[in-house]
Design an enzyme around this catalytic site. Structure first.
Site, PDB file in Angstrom:
ATOM      1  N   SER A 146       0.851  -1.188   0.000  1.00  0.00           N
ATOM      2  CA  SER A 146       0.000   0.000   0.000  1.00  0.00           C
ATOM      3  C   SER A 146       0.884   1.234   0.000  1.00  0.00           C
ATOM      4  CB  SER A 146      -0.896   0.012   1.248  1.00  0.00           C
ATOM      5  OG  SER A 146      -1.544   1.256   1.416  1.00  0.00           O
ATOM      6  N   TYR A 159      -1.824   0.031  10.338  1.00  0.00           N
ATOM      7  CA  TYR A 159      -1.893  -0.374   8.934  1.00  0.00           C
ATOM      8  C   TYR A 159      -0.625   0.056   8.202  1.00  0.00           C
ATOM      9  CZ  TYR A 159      -3.885  -1.181   4.288  1.00  0.00           C
ATOM     10  OH  TYR A 159      -4.118  -1.630   3.013  1.00  0.00           O
ATOM     11  N   LYS A 163       2.112  -2.515   6.445  1.00  0.00           N
ATOM     12  CA  LYS A 163       2.438  -2.495   5.020  1.00  0.00           C
ATOM     13  C   LYS A 163       3.903  -2.153   4.780  1.00  0.00           C
ATOM     14  CE  LYS A 163      -1.523  -3.805   3.491  1.00  0.00           C
ATOM     15  NZ  LYS A 163      -1.675  -5.131   2.866  1.00  0.00           N
TER      16      LYS A 163
END
Length: 255
Positions: A146, A159, A163
């Protein structure tokens, strides 16, 4: 000069998180390119629905249920795949979750859940798949990263961390697996409009305005933007590319 092909005829692919979102789109794209796709997810009925759609379009797919954080379930998936096909050419680690909370509201359970799925789940399926790829001295692993792995984003601390870990797992594994002819790359999408978030994007565009302001192409991504890059990394067209994160982000990470 013969141009490289994006076709995957005769190849076998496995996609985790294949029952919805980018995992489902990845499975559909790989099948359309000629691969037989094994779709893995926690909810078997969702995976079977994707299989039915692929079959209706003339493609080949099958479904298996597994929790990506469980090594025993991953091993069972790969044992069944070896029994049925005898090879694995493409692994797409697409299973992932988010916990969009401010750091001060983020509980340890939230942290552990995201890291377990996004990082440990990627490790678990790579670990299960690699013996077959090493034996055949070929394979392409594509991890779903991402833009969050390259940029700090408010209310996305865990998150972003997960990633970033996926990106470095990708690089390190590529170095180790290169001598076996196995390529390991990742995709780094911007916000992608899917069936899951389409209504929210239309109803509350202000939620994404900050990302749009940093995106030179001035639009959010589409499923087709991601699947095009996925097929490139899966196919012989990228035969000399490994250890890379291909950002499908409209230029976001360039700003």
């Amino acid at each position: 000069m013969q141009l490289p092909s994006l076709r995957l005829d005769g190849q076998v692919a496995l996609v985790t998180g294949g029952g919805s979102g980018l995992g489902r789109a990845s499975a559909q794209a790989l099948a359309a390119a000629g691969a037989h796709v094994v779709i893995v997810g926690r909810t078997l009925s969702r995976c079977e629905a994707v299989v039915a759609g692929i079959a209706a379009d003339g493609g080949a797919a099958s479904a298996q249920a597994a929790d990506v954080t469980r090594p025993d379930e991953a091993a069972a998936c790969l044992a069944a795949l070896r029994r049925d096909f005898g090879r694995l050419d493409i692994l797409v680690n697409s299973a992932g979750i988010n916990s969009p909370k401010s750091f001060t509201d983020l509980e340890l359970g939230d942290w552990a859940g995201v890291m377990d799925t996004n990082v440990t789940g990627t490790y678990v399926f790579c670990r299960a798949a690699l013996p077959m790829m090493i034996a055949q001295k070929s394979g392409s692993i594509i991890n779903m990263g991402s833009i969050s792995g390259a940029s700090g984003i408010a209310r996305r601390v865990v998150y972003c961390t997960s990633k970033a870990a996926v990106a470095h797992l990708t690089r390190s594994l590529a170095v180790e697996m290169g001598p076996y002819g196995i390529r390991v790359n990742a995709l780094g999408p911007n916000v992608i409009v899917t069936d899951f978030n389409r209504e929210l994007v239309a109803r509350q565009p202000e939620l994404y305005q900050g990302i749009l302001d940093r995106t030179p192409l001035q639009r959010l991504g589409t499923i087709e933007d991601v699947t095009g890059a996925l097929l490139f990394l899966a196919s012989p067209a990228s035969a000399y590319i490994t250890g890379q994160v291909l950002y499908v982000d409209g230029g976001f990470t360039a700003t």
